[in-house]
Design a protein around this motif. Structure first.
Motif, PDB file in Angstrom:
ATOM      1  N   ILE A  85       0.875  -1.166   0.000  1.00  0.00           N
ATOM      2  CA  ILE A  85       0.000   0.000   0.000  1.00  0.00           C
ATOM      3  C   ILE A  85       0.915   1.218   0.000  1.00  0.00           C
ATOM      4  O   ILE A  85       1.543   1.549   1.012  1.00  0.00           O
ATOM      5  CB  ILE A  85      -0.938   0.031   1.215  1.00  0.00           C
ATOM      6  N   SER A  86       1.011   1.872  -1.142  1.00  0.00           N
ATOM      7  CA  SER A  86       1.931   2.989  -1.303  1.00  0.00           C
ATOM      8  C   SER A  86       1.314   4.274  -0.787  1.00  0.00           C
ATOM      9  O   SER A  86       0.111   4.499  -0.905  1.00  0.00           O
ATOM     10  CB  SER A  86       2.298   3.141  -2.779  1.00  0.00           C
ATOM     11  N   ASP A  87       2.162   5.116  -0.205  1.00  0.00           N
ATOM     12  CA  ASP A  87       1.710   6.419   0.275  1.00  0.00           C
ATOM     13  C   ASP A  87       1.633   7.417  -0.869  1.00  0.00           C
ATOM     14  O   ASP A  87       1.193   8.543  -0.693  1.00  0.00           O
ATOM     15  CB  ASP A  87       2.671   6.939   1.341  1.00  0.00           C
ATOM     16  N   SER A  88       2.071   7.000  -2.049  1.00  0.00           N
ATOM     17  CA  SER A  88       2.111   7.883  -3.212  1.00  0.00           C
ATOM     18  C   SER A  88       1.263   7.299  -4.326  1.00  0.00           C
ATOM     19  O   SER A  88       1.196   6.077  -4.508  1.00  0.00           O
ATOM     20  CB  SER A  88       3.553   8.052  -3.694  1.00  0.00           C
ATOM     21  N   SER A  89       0.594   8.172  -5.081  1.00  0.00           N
ATOM     22  CA  SER A  89      -0.172   7.731  -6.245  1.00  0.00           C
ATOM     23  C   SER A  89       0.682   7.737  -7.505  1.00  0.00           C
ATOM     24  O   SER A  89       0.182   7.471  -8.601  1.00  0.00           O
ATOM     25  CB  SER A  89      -1.399   8.630  -6.438  1.00  0.00           C
ATOM     26  N   ASP A  90       1.964   8.028  -7.344  1.00  0.00           N
ATOM     27  CA  ASP A  90       2.876   8.098  -8.480  1.00  0.00           C
ATOM     28  C   ASP A  90       2.992   6.729  -9.158  1.00  0.00           C
ATOM     29  O   ASP A  90       3.211   5.706  -8.492  1.00  0.00           O
ATOM     30  CB  ASP A  90       4.257   8.573  -8.016  1.00  0.00           C
ATOM     31  N   GLU A  91       2.860   6.717 -10.476  1.00  0.00           N
ATOM     32  CA  GLU A  91       2.906   5.454 -11.222  1.00  0.00           C
ATOM     33  C   GLU A  91       4.251   4.761 -11.062  1.00  0.00           C
ATOM     34  O   GLU A  91       4.324   3.540 -10.907  1.00  0.00           O
ATOM     35  CB  GLU A  91       2.639   5.715 -12.699  1.00  0.00           C
ATOM     36  N   LEU A  92       5.342   5.530 -11.078  1.00  0.00           N
ATOM     37  CA  LEU A  92       6.672   4.938 -10.957  1.00  0.00           C
ATOM     38  C   LEU A  92       6.826   4.225  -9.620  1.00  0.00           C
ATOM     39  O   LEU A  92       7.453   3.154  -9.549  1.00  0.00           O
ATOM     40  CB  LEU A  92       7.746   6.019 -11.098  1.00  0.00           C
ATOM     41  N   GLU A  93       6.239   4.780  -8.563  1.00  0.00           N
ATOM     42  CA  GLU A  93       6.306   4.156  -7.246  1.00  0.00           C
ATOM     43  C   GLU A  93       5.641   2.779  -7.267  1.00  0.00           C
ATOM     44  O   GLU A  93       6.164   1.803  -6.714  1.00  0.00           O
ATOM     45  CB  GLU A  93       5.604   5.045  -6.216  1.00  0.00           C
ATOM     46  N   ARG A  94       4.498   2.680  -7.937  1.00  0.00           N
ATOM     47  CA  ARG A  94       3.803   1.397  -8.026  1.00  0.00           C
ATOM     48  C   ARG A  94       4.593   0.397  -8.871  1.00  0.00           C
ATOM     49  O   ARG A  94       4.687  -0.785  -8.537  1.00  0.00           O
ATOM     50  CB  ARG A  94       2.398   1.592  -8.602  1.00  0.00           C
ATOM     51  N   ILE A  95       5.170   0.888  -9.963  1.00  0.00           N
ATOM     52  CA  ILE A  95       5.961   0.015 -10.830  1.00  0.00           C
ATOM     53  C   ILE A  95       7.160  -0.534 -10.073  1.00  0.00           C
ATOM     54  O   ILE A  95       7.459  -1.734 -10.128  1.00  0.00           O
ATOM     55  CB  ILE A  95       6.425   0.779 -12.089  1.00  0.00           C
ATOM     56  N   LEU A  96       7.853   0.336  -9.337  1.00  0.00           N
ATOM     57  CA  LEU A  96       9.027  -0.101  -8.582  1.00  0.00           C
ATOM     58  C   LEU A  96       8.641  -1.105  -7.500  1.00  0.00           C
ATOM     59  O   LEU A  96       9.389  -2.047  -7.225  1.00  0.00           O
ATOM     60  CB  LEU A  96       9.733   1.111  -7.958  1.00  0.00           C
ATOM     61  N   CYS A 105      -0.285  -3.967  -5.777  1.00  0.00           N
ATOM     62  CA  CYS A 105       0.012  -2.654  -5.189  1.00  0.00           C
ATOM     63  C   CYS A 105      -1.227  -1.769  -5.227  1.00  0.00           C
ATOM     64  O   CYS A 105      -1.944  -1.722  -6.228  1.00  0.00           O
ATOM     65  CB  CYS A 105       1.163  -1.988  -5.959  1.00  0.00           C
ATOM     66  N   LEU A 106      -1.484  -1.094  -4.110  1.00  0.00           N
ATOM     67  CA  LEU A 106      -2.533  -0.083  -3.993  1.00  0.00           C
ATOM     68  C   LEU A 106      -1.876   1.219  -3.550  1.00  0.00           C
ATOM     69  O   LEU A 106      -0.748   1.223  -3.058  1.00  0.00           O
ATOM     70  CB  LEU A 106      -3.562  -0.503  -2.946  1.00  0.00           C
ATOM     71  N   SER A 107      -2.596   2.332  -3.700  1.00  0.00           N
ATOM     72  CA  SER A 107      -2.065   3.599  -3.211  1.00  0.00           C
ATOM     73  C   SER A 107      -3.130   4.319  -2.401  1.00  0.00           C
ATOM     74  O   SER A 107      -4.331   4.122  -2.603  1.00  0.00           O
ATOM     75  CB  SER A 107      -1.594   4.479  -4.381  1.00  0.00           C
ATOM     76  N   HIS A 108      -2.682   5.132  -1.446  1.00  0.00           N
ATOM     77  CA  HIS A 108      -3.595   5.937  -0.638  1.00  0.00           C
ATOM     78  C   HIS A 108      -4.201   7.045  -1.495  1.00  0.00           C
ATOM     79  O   HIS A 108      -3.511   7.620  -2.335  1.00  0.00           O
ATOM     80  CB  HIS A 108      -2.830   6.563   0.535  1.00  0.00           C
ATOM     81  N   PRO A 109      -5.477   7.392  -1.269  1.00  0.00           N
ATOM     82  CA  PRO A 109      -6.434   6.696  -0.398  1.00  0.00           C
ATOM     83  C   PRO A 109      -6.962   5.448  -1.105  1.00  0.00           C
ATOM     84  O   PRO A 109      -7.071   5.424  -2.331  1.00  0.00           O
ATOM     85  CB  PRO A 109      -7.540   7.730  -0.212  1.00  0.00           C
ATOM     86  N   PHE A 110      -7.274   4.418  -0.335  1.00  0.00           N
ATOM     87  CA  PHE A 110      -7.753   3.178  -0.924  1.00  0.00           C
ATOM     88  C   PHE A 110      -8.997   2.701  -0.185  1.00  0.00           C
ATOM     89  O   PHE A 110      -9.246   3.077   0.962  1.00  0.00           O
ATOM     90  CB  PHE A 110      -6.670   2.100  -0.869  1.00  0.00           C
ATOM     91  N   SER A 111      -9.768   1.876  -0.852  1.00  0.00           N
ATOM     92  CA  SER A 111     -10.968   1.300  -0.254  1.00  0.00           C
ATOM     93  C   SER A 111     -10.599  -0.014   0.418  1.00  0.00           C
ATOM     94  O   SER A 111     -10.001  -0.893  -0.215  1.00  0.00           O
ATOM     95  CB  SER A 111     -12.029   1.045  -1.332  1.00  0.00           C
ATOM     96  N   PRO A 112     -10.928  -0.192   1.695  1.00  0.00           N
ATOM     97  CA  PRO A 112     -10.672  -1.477   2.354  1.00  0.00           C
ATOM     98  C   PRO A 112     -11.332  -2.645   1.623  1.00  0.00           C
ATOM     99  O   PRO A 112     -10.797  -3.743   1.589  1.00  0.00           O
ATOM    100  CB  PRO A 112     -11.274  -1.287   3.754  1.00  0.00           C
ATOM    101  N   ARG A 113     -12.478  -2.390   0.997  1.00  0.00           N
ATOM    102  CA  ARG A 113     -13.164  -3.447   0.253  1.00  0.00           C
ATOM    103  C   ARG A 113     -12.324  -3.869  -0.953  1.00  0.00           C
ATOM    104  O   ARG A 113     -12.264  -5.053  -1.294  1.00  0.00           O
ATOM    105  CB  ARG A 113     -14.545  -2.970  -0.200  1.00  0.00           C
ATOM    106  N   GLU A 114     -11.685  -2.889  -1.602  1.00  0.00           N
ATOM    107  CA  GLU A 114     -10.817  -3.236  -2.735  1.00  0.00           C
ATOM    108  C   GLU A 114      -9.606  -4.021  -2.251  1.00  0.00           C
ATOM    109  O   GLU A 114      -9.164  -4.975  -2.909  1.00  0.00           O
ATOM    110  CB  GLU A 114     -10.360  -1.986  -3.477  1.00  0.00           C
TER     111      GLU A 114
END
Length: 248
Positions: A85-96, A105-114
Motif C-alpha cells: 500500500i503505497s503512500d504515493s499515487s505516483d505510477e513509478l512508485e507502483r511500478i518499482l 500494489c494499492l495507493s492511498h487513499p484506498f478502499s478497504p473493500r478493494e
C-alpha cells in the motif's frame, strides 16, 4: 461483504498506529485472522506461529522507504505473497514496488473493500499455482536444479515452489516459448501488455534482472537468460550446446 469462509491469516505492517488498528479490525470483521506490527523490523511474527498467508505492507519507518521494504520482504521471504500500500499515487512508485517483488500494489487513499478483493485475488493465484505445481509435470522446463512449470506459473525446486508474479511469468513464458531465438524489448513489452503498471523498456530490463536472480546459478554470468547485443534477450535451454552469448 460476506466474511471469508476460512480463517486466512493476514499480517499488516503499518507505521501509523490508528490506521493499523482500524485495518486489522476491518479485516477481522471480514473473517480473516489479522494481526499487525509497526514496521518490517518488528515483523518477527512472519516466522512465528502466525505464519501469514498474505502480508499487507503499508507505510514503514522513516529509516526504511517503501521500495526498500519491498526489497527486504522479497529477499527474506521469497515465497510469501505481499501487497504493497503505497503512500504515493505516483505510477513509478507502483511500478518499482512490483519490480521489487510485490504481488500487487494499492495507493492511498484506498478502499478497504478493494484491498480485501485484491487479497482474495492473490490467494486464488497462489492456490491455483500450488495445485498446478503438485499435479503438472508435463511441459516443465528444466533450468539447472529447478523447473519452470508454465501451467503452474512458477518455479519448482528441492526448496519448494515459488509462484511468479504476472510480469515475471509473462517474460519467462515468452522467452521459453522462443527458446534459442532472441526477443527484442518491444516483443517482450508486447508479452507484458496485460500486466499491471506501465510497460517500458526499463521495466523489461528490471524484470529480466529479477528473473536472473531466480533462475541463474550466478546472475552475474547468466546461463539461461542471456543478453544478445543489439537485439534483446534469449532463453538458452538447459541442454543446449549453443555457446554463451556476449553480454553488454
Amino acid at each position: 461483504m460476506a466474511p471469508t469462509s476460512s480463517r486466512t491469516r493476514l499480517f499488516v505492517i503499518e507505521q501509523d498506529t490508528l490506521q493499523r488498528q482500524q485495518l486489522v479490525h476491518y479485516l477481522v470483521g471480514q473473517g480473516f485472522d489479522a494481526q499487525g506490527a509497526p514496521s518490517p523490523l518488528h515483523a518477527s511474527a512472519l516466522q512465528s506461529d502466525l505464519c501469514p498467508d498474505v502480508v499487507i505492507l503499508g507505510r514503514t519507518t522513516p529509516e526504511m522507504n517503501g521500495i526498500d521494504a519491498c526489497k527486504r520482504m522479497r529477499e527474506q521471504h521469497k515465497h510469501l505473497p505481499f501487497i504493497r500500500i503505497s503512500d504515493s499515487s505516483d505510477e513509478l512508485e507502483r511500478i518499482l514496488s512490483l519490480e521489487m517483488g510485490a504481488d500487487d500494489c494499492l495507493s492511498h487513499p484506498f478502499s478497504p473493500r478493494e484491498l480485501v478483493a485484491r487479497v482474495r485475488a492473490v490467494l486464488r493465484r497462489m492456490a491455483q499455482a500450488v495445485h498446478a505445481a503438485t499435479t503438472v509435470e508435463a511441459g516443465a522446463i528444466r533450468m539447472g536444479e529447478q523447473q519452470f512449470q508454465p501451467e503452474a506459473r512458477g518455479l519448482q525446486s528441492a526448496r519448494g515452489f515459488r509462484a511468479l508474479n504476472p510480469v515475471e511469468f509473462a517474460l519467462l513464458d515468452a522467452l521459453v516459448h522462443s527458446a534459442s531465438t532472441p526477443l527484442s524489448r518491444p516483443q517482450l513489452m508486447d508479452a507484458m501488455r496485460r500486466c499491471p503498471g506501465a510497460i517500458t523498456p526499463r521495466a523489461v530490463d528490471a524484470a529480466i534482472m529479477r528473473l536472473r536472480k531466480l533462475v541463474e546459478p550466478n546472475p552475474n554470468v547468466p546461463r539461461y537468460i542471456q543478453t544478445v547485443r543489439g537485439q534483446g534477450y534469449v532463453f538458452v535451454p538447459h541442454d543446449s550446446k549453443t555457446p554463451a552469448v556476449l553480454h553488454f
